[in-house]
Design a protein around this motif. Structure first.
Motif, PDB file in Angstrom:
ATOM      1  N   VAL A  87       0.797  -1.235   0.000  1.00  0.00           N
ATOM      2  CA  VAL A  87       0.000   0.000   0.000  1.00  0.00           C
ATOM      3  C   VAL A  87       0.828   1.283   0.000  1.00  0.00           C
ATOM      4  O   VAL A  87       0.271   2.374  -0.070  1.00  0.00           O
ATOM      5  N   PHE A  88       2.160   1.119   0.075  1.00  0.00           N
ATOM      6  CA  PHE A  88       2.967   2.346   0.169  1.00  0.00           C
ATOM      7  C   PHE A  88       2.741   3.293  -1.004  1.00  0.00           C
ATOM      8  O   PHE A  88       2.915   4.502  -0.879  1.00  0.00           O
ATOM      9  N   THR A  89       2.306   2.758  -2.130  1.00  0.00           N
ATOM     10  CA  THR A  89       2.103   3.611  -3.302  1.00  0.00           C
ATOM     11  C   THR A  89       0.976   4.632  -3.084  1.00  0.00           C
ATOM     12  O   THR A  89       0.886   5.612  -3.807  1.00  0.00           O
ATOM     13  N   GLN A  90       0.152   4.381  -2.082  1.00  0.00           N
ATOM     14  CA  GLN A  90      -0.933   5.336  -1.805  1.00  0.00           C
ATOM     15  C   GLN A  90      -0.447   6.534  -0.999  1.00  0.00           C
ATOM     16  O   GLN A  90      -1.197   7.468  -0.764  1.00  0.00           O
TER      17      GLN A  90
ATOM     18  N   PRO B 257       9.257  18.510   2.043  1.00  0.00           N
ATOM     19  CA  PRO B 257      10.552  18.161   2.628  1.00  0.00           C
ATOM     20  C   PRO B 257      10.432  17.523   4.012  1.00  0.00           C
ATOM     21  O   PRO B 257       9.595  17.918   4.822  1.00  0.00           O
ATOM     22  N   SER B 258      11.264  16.508   4.229  1.00  0.00           N
ATOM     23  CA  SER B 258      11.346  15.872   5.544  1.00  0.00           C
ATOM     24  C   SER B 258      12.628  15.061   5.577  1.00  0.00           C
ATOM     25  O   SER B 258      13.220  14.771   4.531  1.00  0.00           O
ATOM     26  N   LEU B 259      13.052  14.680   6.760  1.00  0.00           N
ATOM     27  CA  LEU B 259      14.243  13.836   6.886  1.00  0.00           C
ATOM     28  C   LEU B 259      14.006  12.510   6.172  1.00  0.00           C
ATOM     29  O   LEU B 259      14.890  11.986   5.484  1.00  0.00           O
ATOM     30  N   LEU B 260      12.791  11.966   6.304  1.00  0.00           N
ATOM     31  CA  LEU B 260      12.515  10.677   5.669  1.00  0.00           C
ATOM     32  C   LEU B 260      12.573  10.800   4.146  1.00  0.00           C
ATOM     33  O   LEU B 260      13.144   9.949   3.461  1.00  0.00           O
ATOM     34  N   LEU B 261      11.983  11.874   3.627  1.00  0.00           N
ATOM     35  CA  LEU B 261      12.018  12.058   2.166  1.00  0.00           C
ATOM     36  C   LEU B 261      13.452  12.258   1.694  1.00  0.00           C
ATOM     37  O   LEU B 261      13.852  11.732   0.641  1.00  0.00           O
ATOM     38  N   SER B 262      14.207  13.000   2.491  1.00  0.00           N
ATOM     39  CA  SER B 262      15.601  13.239   2.113  1.00  0.00           C
ATOM     40  C   SER B 262      16.332  11.909   1.966  1.00  0.00           C
ATOM     41  O   SER B 262      17.043  11.680   0.976  1.00  0.00           O
ATOM     42  N   ARG B 263      16.149  10.993   2.929  1.00  0.00           N
ATOM     43  CA  ARG B 263      16.799   9.689   2.834  1.00  0.00           C
ATOM     44  C   ARG B 263      16.263   8.886   1.643  1.00  0.00           C
ATOM     45  O   ARG B 263      17.007   8.269   0.900  1.00  0.00           O
ATOM     46  N   ARG B 264      14.946   8.903   1.489  1.00  0.00           N
ATOM     47  CA  ARG B 264      14.349   8.108   0.418  1.00  0.00           C
ATOM     48  C   ARG B 264      14.832   8.617  -0.947  1.00  0.00           C
ATOM     49  O   ARG B 264      15.128   7.817  -1.844  1.00  0.00           O
ATOM     50  N   SER B 265      14.971   9.920  -1.075  1.00  0.00           N
ATOM     51  CA  SER B 265      15.439  10.483  -2.348  1.00  0.00           C
ATOM     52  C   SER B 265      16.897  10.109  -2.602  1.00  0.00           C
ATOM     53  O   SER B 265      17.283   9.791  -3.725  1.00  0.00           O
TER      54      SER B 265
ATOM     55  N   MET C 213      17.233  -0.212   1.335  1.00  0.00           N
ATOM     56  CA  MET C 213      16.567   0.204   0.096  1.00  0.00           C
ATOM     57  C   MET C 213      15.107  -0.261   0.074  1.00  0.00           C
ATOM     58  O   MET C 213      14.200   0.511  -0.250  1.00  0.00           O
ATOM     59  N   ARG C 214      14.901  -1.517   0.426  1.00  0.00           N
ATOM     60  CA  ARG C 214      13.527  -2.064   0.460  1.00  0.00           C
ATOM     61  C   ARG C 214      12.663  -1.306   1.457  1.00  0.00           C
ATOM     62  O   ARG C 214      11.515  -0.962   1.185  1.00  0.00           O
ATOM     63  N   LEU C 215      13.254  -1.059   2.646  1.00  0.00           N
ATOM     64  CA  LEU C 215      12.456  -0.406   3.691  1.00  0.00           C
ATOM     65  C   LEU C 215      12.077   1.011   3.275  1.00  0.00           C
ATOM     66  O   LEU C 215      10.902   1.394   3.345  1.00  0.00           O
TER      67      LEU C 215
ATOM     68  N   SER D 239       9.458   1.281   0.497  1.00  0.00           N
ATOM     69  CA  SER D 239       8.048   1.045   0.875  1.00  0.00           C
ATOM     70  C   SER D 239       7.663   1.812   2.127  1.00  0.00           C
ATOM     71  O   SER D 239       6.649   1.511   2.766  1.00  0.00           O
ATOM     72  N   LEU D 240       8.452   2.817   2.486  1.00  0.00           N
ATOM     73  CA  LEU D 240       8.290   3.470   3.784  1.00  0.00           C
ATOM     74  C   LEU D 240       6.913   4.093   3.993  1.00  0.00           C
ATOM     75  O   LEU D 240       6.378   4.095   5.111  1.00  0.00           O
ATOM     76  N   GLY D 241       6.343   4.628   2.905  1.00  0.00           N
ATOM     77  CA  GLY D 241       5.021   5.236   3.028  1.00  0.00           C
ATOM     78  C   GLY D 241       4.010   4.306   3.683  1.00  0.00           C
ATOM     79  O   GLY D 241       3.104   4.749   4.401  1.00  0.00           O
ATOM     80  N   GLY D 242       4.181   3.031   3.464  1.00  0.00           N
ATOM     81  CA  GLY D 242       3.239   2.058   4.016  1.00  0.00           C
ATOM     82  C   GLY D 242       3.335   1.891   5.513  1.00  0.00           C
ATOM     83  O   GLY D 242       2.449   1.276   6.123  1.00  0.00           O
ATOM     84  N   TYR D 243       4.405   2.395   6.114  1.00  0.00           N
ATOM     85  CA  TYR D 243       4.566   2.255   7.562  1.00  0.00           C
ATOM     86  C   TYR D 243       4.045   3.453   8.345  1.00  0.00           C
ATOM     87  O   TYR D 243       3.913   3.399   9.551  1.00  0.00           O
ATOM     88  N   LEU D 244       3.749   4.549   7.637  1.00  0.00           N
ATOM     89  CA  LEU D 244       3.372   5.767   8.352  1.00  0.00           C
ATOM     90  C   LEU D 244       2.030   5.632   9.049  1.00  0.00           C
ATOM     91  O   LEU D 244       1.810   6.179  10.112  1.00  0.00           O
ATOM     92  N   TRP D 245       1.144   4.928   8.382  1.00  0.00           N
ATOM     93  CA  TRP D 245      -0.231   4.857   8.894  1.00  0.00           C
ATOM     94  C   TRP D 245      -0.897   3.607   8.368  1.00  0.00           C
ATOM     95  O   TRP D 245      -0.473   3.010   7.390  1.00  0.00           O
TER      96      TRP D 245
END
Lengths: 669, 669
Positions: free
Chosen positions: A7-10, A16-24, A425-427, A430-436
């Motif tokens: 579901v992370f694609t949703q 900007p955020s620290l998480l986005l910075s890492r993911r980018s 990389m995997r985590l 798909s990180l968006g799926g862990y937020l909520w």
């Protein structure tokens, strides 16, 4: 149930955020750097089934590195597919396509799909399921196939993988002519259950369930535990064992010492333990959904709780790291949590804390309690994020809390056993799926917010959609703004995690008198969300605080934390230090000041902390002169002149040069 | 040079003392209790070479207990012979004679003399010298034979044993057709050197020297380390290893990882390490006497110093116990000295500290420095004496500093591996030899007094004799009266150890202005001893004192000591305690009171100490509620109401019932 990997694609990190910075960074740099490593080391071409010289190197027995190359490739494919949708790259795309072709081509007539046992040791399939990662590789191939089919919308990988699963089901199972086996390195269980959840493949479900229920059966095959039976078939002595086995019959190494229901504590290899429990939690979740019942219903939930509590209460470091024992990359006894090699241990493999995050996410589905999300966040921002360099091209495998001359605070660009880099990389992919997590039943929708950052989730409610947006400067500040768009007909309940370190202090704006806190989540019912489409929560706990490990650890130390971040000291900021901060102490009544900092060149911003410290002096001369009493008379130690200590977030360590001296827990007075 | 095991007969414990009390108990009770155990378990008759059912039990691989039965019997013979002269017992005498007959009868045509490889595994001689105790057994047989010939004044045991040594010299040695081997369990070296010193057997000397110099040779046999070569001959995988080997190729387990000259720290099995170094020290002593030179003269002395310093400074407990690791009964890393099983280790085998005493005694011959004698005394009164029950019939093998539910403070009357009980017998049997060393050159005589007690030594000076008598209430009081009888023509120098814990404080009466302290010994030259045939020394340090282990141990504890005694607490005196004193603390500024006590029935007197204590409370409820941060915010601990704690000498533990809770190091504030 939903999986973050699905579901992370949703979820979109739309600001900007620290998480986005890492993911980018990962999308931009890590994916390609690892692709290059796959190519340089021979992994990339292993599915071409061409022999490579390294296959002759048996110095690492019983598991030479190429034995799990399949999983390295599979994990890279999985991570790449997660990231391609946000950051398309033609080279990566081409590589994934080529690898998928090679994997298809590597499948044998009967469905078998494993490079080592096809090229290097043909005829030895399934002879050492305990040690040789055959099922583990299969699991990662399943996950790669799921990610691939989700991104490419085709069956090019799912098809051979389902064929492989079908083949495995002929080899392993409860039948009289089948092997009553289970994975030596768990992972297959959770992969099979994701396969089932996504495709409805019932054989996958049955096999996963069999793995979970059969594990640790003391009379599984011909009256013997399966691994013992298998060893006898090989003609091995019980005393012939890999270096990971402390003693002969140390079946706790891979959680096979007892059936899961009877296991009293988390034992052995930490990554295996976390992957196994994640699979068990998946199974219990499916059971809750009424899909299938366990033979002994309910007990697995109790086992999960028992093992989770043991993990978090007695075997976890302040950073969310787990596993103090280097030899088996896993757990020591309760409360045995030395900070580094010169104190007797500290391993904290990056993958293990990724496993904790996966397990915590599953447990939130079973029991919405902020204690799971708190640990998820702790691991993410500390034990896991520290595993990746700011530039995304260097990694740590082991994440100690203190360096020593033998194990300095350093990074590598790859490892012989390279599970951790693609796992990060995997985590993050798909990180968006862990937020909520979220869902709806008719018009009644809910979103449980576990992690704060800046992100937006969009999901359907009947024919329309709900969009929930959060904006914050997390993990630096506690103010989170929410914007909700929902059909007027929908009834939306939001639950917002109040981290334990906030000590119950937060401010909701607009306020809501009848707001209730349930198991650490602030519940905002539809009455509130209907009236307030924009609101904010100010969470407390962003002033620096001192924390200490459990007294039974014998770690008489203080550590600085701020919000979800654990801090450490490095010699690059404190160049006067010469001995890994081994004799440096702080006081919990000292003033701590904050300073905005930026890492040169990279532009990464962070908040550094500063506090006075004291230095322990040890009168080694008195010791030598007396010569005698080991443990000379009290007192032998003194305290000398103060220095000022600069602290940085633990995740930032080993990025800015220096001698490799670092410490999380400092002496306490 | 003289060995304590040879010269102890010149010393008489001629008045009451704690040491005499133990020695008498051993002579009266221990010798016969152990004889009974030898008979009950089958050991007694092993030299009759009759097959016993236990020989079929191979569950303890590679070293079933009967593999070292020869040494159990030999050690009993040795101890019995030491004690018979003071405490004749017809039953013991008859048993020694019968055993000697059986041993003679067990010797094979070619001289071989080992029961296991004659009865249980014929044809497997010398196939696993690393693990199977063949040379170790030979060493103890040599020591038994020396004790036997000294008491019985005949060659009934020496003769077959010398024949066995001659045979071993054909099998092992530097020749092209010989095995370039050395004992897996050292002991043989020191036994061979005692044999040489006593009988002049030059082959014994050469073999011992070969063992020392060959040990750790990385290309000893066909270009391989001997043990590796031997393993390959057996066809074993490098990963086939006993439970004592942490990893494959863990040759440090038996100090074979490097030549002794290159070893940087004491590693592996603690008893093996101590026996080995004792043998090395013997060899260096002989070298000093000009008997034979090492190939690399001088270096072994440096190695001994280096390894001793590592042992005492970084790997020894406050009690003189050594070895924190249960798995290999040996050393952990530097400063890894947890108090008990629930902290990660603590082994402290009784035999290991006996080995320290032996090594320290040898080192005193090389360098008369009180630091060696201080450690000798520390081990004797604490780590070793605690191994024997007051009644002399129960023992401890492991001597932890704190009990836990898994390892309570308890004794056993025997062990499957029963090295410790007869070792205590051997040590106390020859104890007189450790009190002092002495000698003369013409009319110039000296006595170096290492240990204080009540005893008398008589030794010849030319045609007459010197008698030195010491009387004291050691270890309770520091006043020692000396009486010297010497020929008027003799010039006698006395050296009296000033223990380090006396902090240089002592009073000599009559006083002597030009008395000098040399390396911790007060030197009384002939000018003084001629003028004063009776004199006394009052040594300070018998007020209770607080000691702490090195700060790098992470043991934030305080321990009470008084004179040479280390104190502990037991639940029998402090019945309010329920959790092994894990949360009990003391303060170094607390008043400590003393009380004369007596153990009921047995009449053993001792001085108990009493001091206020505090109890640490841990807010586990807060922890559970917060749920989250492993290592909740500081402070989580508190302090509650005081109790008064009663301390007893560590050697007295586990003698008076109770629940088995005990601790040496208590929390420090």
């Amino acid at each position: 149930m939903s999986h973050p990997q699905t579901v992370f694609t949703q979820t979109e990190f739309h600001g900007p955020s620290l998480l986005l910075s890492r993911r980018s960074t990962i999308a931009r740099a890590t994916v390609k750097a690892q692709l290059q490593k796959l190519k340089d080391t021979g992994r990339y071409h292993c599915f071409s089934l061409k022999w490579q010289p390294i296959y002759d190197d048996r110095s690492r027995w019983p598991c030479p590195a190429p034995m799990y190359w399949d999983s390295d490739v599979a994990k890279w494919i999985e991570g790449a597919c997660y990231l391609l949708s946000d950051a398309y790259d033609a080279e990566v795309d081409a590589a994934v396509r080529e690898l998928a072709d090679m994997i298809r081509g590597a499948q044998q007539e009967d469905g078998y799909l494993n490079t080592w046992f096809t090229i290097a040791e043909p005829g030895k399939r399934w002879t050492n399921i305990r040690d040789q990662h055959e099922l583990y590789n299969a699991g990662h191939l399943i996950e790669a196939a799921l990610a691939h089919s989700s991104y490419y919308k085709n069956n090019l990988l799912i098809e051979p993988i389902e064929k492989y699963v079908k083949y495995i089901c002929t080899v392993i199972g409860p039948g009289p002519d089948q092997k009553h086996a289970y994975p030596g390195h768990p992972e297959t269980e959770l992969a099979l259950l994701r396969l089932y959840t996504t495709t409805g493949n019932k054989e996958a479900y049955d096999l996963a369930r069999y793995f979970v229920e059969e594990r640790g059966n003391k009379t599984g095959q011909d009256g013997l535990p399966y691994y013992d039976w298998e060893r006898r078939q090989r003609g091995d002595s019980p005393w012939t064992r890999s270096d990971s086995y402390q003693m002969h019959d140390s079946n706790w190494y891979n959680q096979a010492h007892a059936p899961i229901l009877e296991q009293k504590s988390v034992e052995g290899h930490a990554v295996r333990a976390m992957y196994l429990l994640t699979g068990v939690a998946d199974l219990v979740c499916l059971d809750e959904l009424g899909i299938q019942s366990f033979a002994r219903k309910g007990d697995y939930r109790e086992a999960l709780t028992r093992l989770w509590n043991n993990l978090v209460d007695k075997k976890m470091y302040l950073t969310g790291g787990i596993g103090s024992m280097w030899q088996w990359e896993g757990f020591g006894i309760d409360y045995f949590l030395p900070q580094g090699s010169d104190e007797g241990g500290c391993y904290n493999e990056t993958c293990a804390s990724i496993g904790v995050i996966m397990l915590a996410e599953r447990l939130l589905h079973l029991d919405l309690n902020s204690k799971y999300a708190d640990i998820m966040e702790l691991c993410l921002y500390n034990a896991v994020m520290t595993g990746l360099s700011l530039e995304g091209t260097e990694f740590t495998y082991v994440n100690q809390l203190a360096s020593s001359d033998a194990d300095r605070n350093r990074r590598e660009d790859w490892f012989d056993t390279s599970c951790c880099p693609p796992n990060v990389m995997r985590l993050f992919g798909s990180l968006g799926g862990y937020l909520w997590d979220y869902g709806c039943k008719g018009k009644d929708a809910y979103v449980n917010v576990h992690l704060y950052t800046t992100a937006k989730v969009t999901f359907p409610v009947e024919d329309e959609q709900i969009v929930l947006e959060q904006k914050s400067n997390w993990p630096w500040e506690g103010n989170v703004l929410f914007l909700l768009q929902a059909p007027t007909s929908a009834s939306v309940t939001l639950r917002l995690r109040i981290p334990s370190w906030a000590r119950g202090k937060f401010t909701l704006t607009p306020s809501y008198k009848s707001a209730k806190l349930e198991k650490g989540y602030l519940v905002l019912p539809s009455a509130y969300t209907t009236a307030n489409k924009a609101f904010s929560i100010q969470i407390d706990g962003f002033q620096p605080r001192f924390i200490s490990p459990h007294p039974y650890t014998n770690q008489n130390t203080l550590t600085l934390a701020r919000g979800p971040l654990i801090y450490c000291v490095e010699d690059v900021d404190n160049p006067w230090e010469q001995d890994h901060f081994r004799n440096v102490g702080i006081r919990s009544d000292s003033e701590v000041t904050e300073r905005d900092e930026e890492v040169d060149q990279i532009g990464e911003r962070y908040i550094a902390l500063r506090s006075a410290c004291w230095i322990r002096t040890i009168d080694d001369r008195a010791e030598l002169e007396s010569g005698v009493e080991p443990g000379l008379s009290h007192p032998r130690t003194g305290v000398t002149g103060k220095e000022v200590l600069t602290f940085i977030p633990y995740y930032l360590r080993a990025n800015r040069g220096g001698k490799g001296h670092m410490r999380v827990g400092l002496l306490k007075r």
